[in-house]
Write a protein that holds these residues in place. Structure first.
Motif, PDB file in Angstrom:
ATOM      1  N   GLU A   1     -36.286  16.606   8.736  1.00  0.00           N
ATOM      2  CA  GLU A   1     -34.941  15.663   8.892  1.00  0.00           C
ATOM      3  C   GLU A   1     -34.571  15.995  10.308  1.00  0.00           C
ATOM      4  O   GLU A   1     -33.994  15.020  10.996  1.00  0.00           O
TER       5      GLU A   1
ATOM      6  N   ARG B   1     -37.093  23.035   0.500  1.00  0.00           N
ATOM      7  CA  ARG B   1     -35.930  22.824   0.993  1.00  0.00           C
ATOM      8  C   ARG B   1     -35.839  22.971   2.311  1.00  0.00           C
ATOM      9  O   ARG B   1     -35.307  22.134   3.523  1.00  0.00           O
TER      10      ARG B   1
ATOM     11  N   LYS C   1     -33.110  11.999   3.385  1.00  0.00           N
ATOM     12  CA  LYS C   1     -33.297  13.377   2.638  1.00  0.00           C
ATOM     13  C   LYS C   1     -34.524  13.121   1.450  1.00  0.00           C
ATOM     14  O   LYS C   1     -35.451  13.824   1.371  1.00  0.00           O
ATOM     15  N   ALA C   2     -34.578  11.761   1.063  1.00  0.00           N
ATOM     16  CA  ALA C   2     -35.661  11.430   0.074  1.00  0.00           C
ATOM     17  C   ALA C   2     -36.919  11.531   0.781  1.00  0.00           C
ATOM     18  O   ALA C   2     -37.894  12.103  -0.022  1.00  0.00           O
ATOM     19  N   LEU C   3     -36.836  10.918   1.847  1.00  0.00           N
ATOM     20  CA  LEU C   3     -38.238  10.832   2.576  1.00  0.00           C
ATOM     21  C   LEU C   3     -38.851  12.437   2.801  1.00  0.00           C
ATOM     22  O   LEU C   3     -39.978  12.609   2.607  1.00  0.00           O
TER      23      LEU C   3
ATOM     24  N   ARG D   1     -33.295   6.611   1.995  1.00  0.00           N
ATOM     25  CA  ARG D   1     -32.452   7.622   2.275  1.00  0.00           C
ATOM     26  C   ARG D   1     -33.342   8.746   2.967  1.00  0.00           C
ATOM     27  O   ARG D   1     -34.473   9.029   2.583  1.00  0.00           O
TER      28      ARG D   1
ATOM     29  N   TYR E   1     -38.855   4.556   0.730  1.00  0.00           N
ATOM     30  CA  TYR E   1     -37.625   5.334   0.820  1.00  0.00           C
ATOM     31  C   TYR E   1     -36.550   4.475   1.787  1.00  0.00           C
ATOM     32  O   TYR E   1     -36.868   4.042   2.945  1.00  0.00           O
TER      33      TYR E   1
ATOM     34  N   ARG F   1     -38.044  15.023   1.794  1.00  0.00           N
ATOM     35  CA  ARG F   1     -38.127  16.085   0.639  1.00  0.00           C
ATOM     36  C   ARG F   1     -39.587  15.901   0.273  1.00  0.00           C
ATOM     37  O   ARG F   1     -40.315  16.640  -0.390  1.00  0.00           O
ATOM     38  N   GLN F   2     -40.074  14.648  -0.035  1.00  0.00           N
ATOM     39  CA  GLN F   2     -41.155  14.127  -0.329  1.00  0.00           C
ATOM     40  C   GLN F   2     -42.413  14.657   0.441  1.00  0.00           C
ATOM     41  O   GLN F   2     -43.480  15.166   0.372  1.00  0.00           O
TER      42      GLN F   2
ATOM     43  N   GLU G   1     -43.684  18.477  -9.796  1.00  0.00           N
ATOM     44  CA  GLU G   1     -42.784  19.361  -9.327  1.00  0.00           C
ATOM     45  C   GLU G   1     -42.538  20.676  -9.995  1.00  0.00           C
ATOM     46  O   GLU G   1     -42.077  21.551  -9.547  1.00  0.00           O
TER      47      GLU G   1
ATOM     48  N   THR H   1     -38.387   4.178   7.475  1.00  0.00           N
ATOM     49  CA  THR H   1     -37.034   4.850   6.989  1.00  0.00           C
ATOM     50  C   THR H   1     -36.186   5.209   8.058  1.00  0.00           C
ATOM     51  O   THR H   1     -34.839   5.134   7.897  1.00  0.00           O
TER      52      THR H   1
END
Length: 101
Positions: A53, A46, A7-9, A5, A3, A11-12, A34, A91
């Protein structure tokens, strides 16, 4: 590094946490994709991602050993092994968030 970003990390991580929560619940079911999550569960994903984050961004400069319990507090059902921790640290480093030794 998978990752780049934050946000991507996050989110995962949140998806994995929600998957583990569902798997350990009383009315247990298995989530493979998903699309298997309900809309309410995606809302929780979310929220969890935003919390992770926020914790990572606010605690830059602190030792990772003191940040890890905060992350585990948000992701109590997820096993954060060494590989996952290394991915989080890499990340964060890529995004300018450094943890002290």
């Amino acid at each position: 590094m998978l990752y780049k970003r934050m946000k991507a990390l996050c989110r995962q991580l949140a998806l994995c946490e929600m998957q583990d929560r569902i798997n350990h619940a009383k009315d247990r079911r298995f989530v493979y994709r998903e699309s298997d999550f309900t809309e309410a569960e995606m809302g929780c994903v979310r929220e969890i991602a935003a919390q992770v984050e926020d914790v990572l961004r606010r605690n830059g400069g602190r030792p990772w050993a003191s940040v890890l319990p905060l992350v585990k507090g948000i992701l109590p059902n997820m096993a954060l092994g060494f590989g996952t921790q290394d991915e989080i640290i890499a990340t964060c480093k890529y995004n300018g968030i450094l943890f002290s030794a």
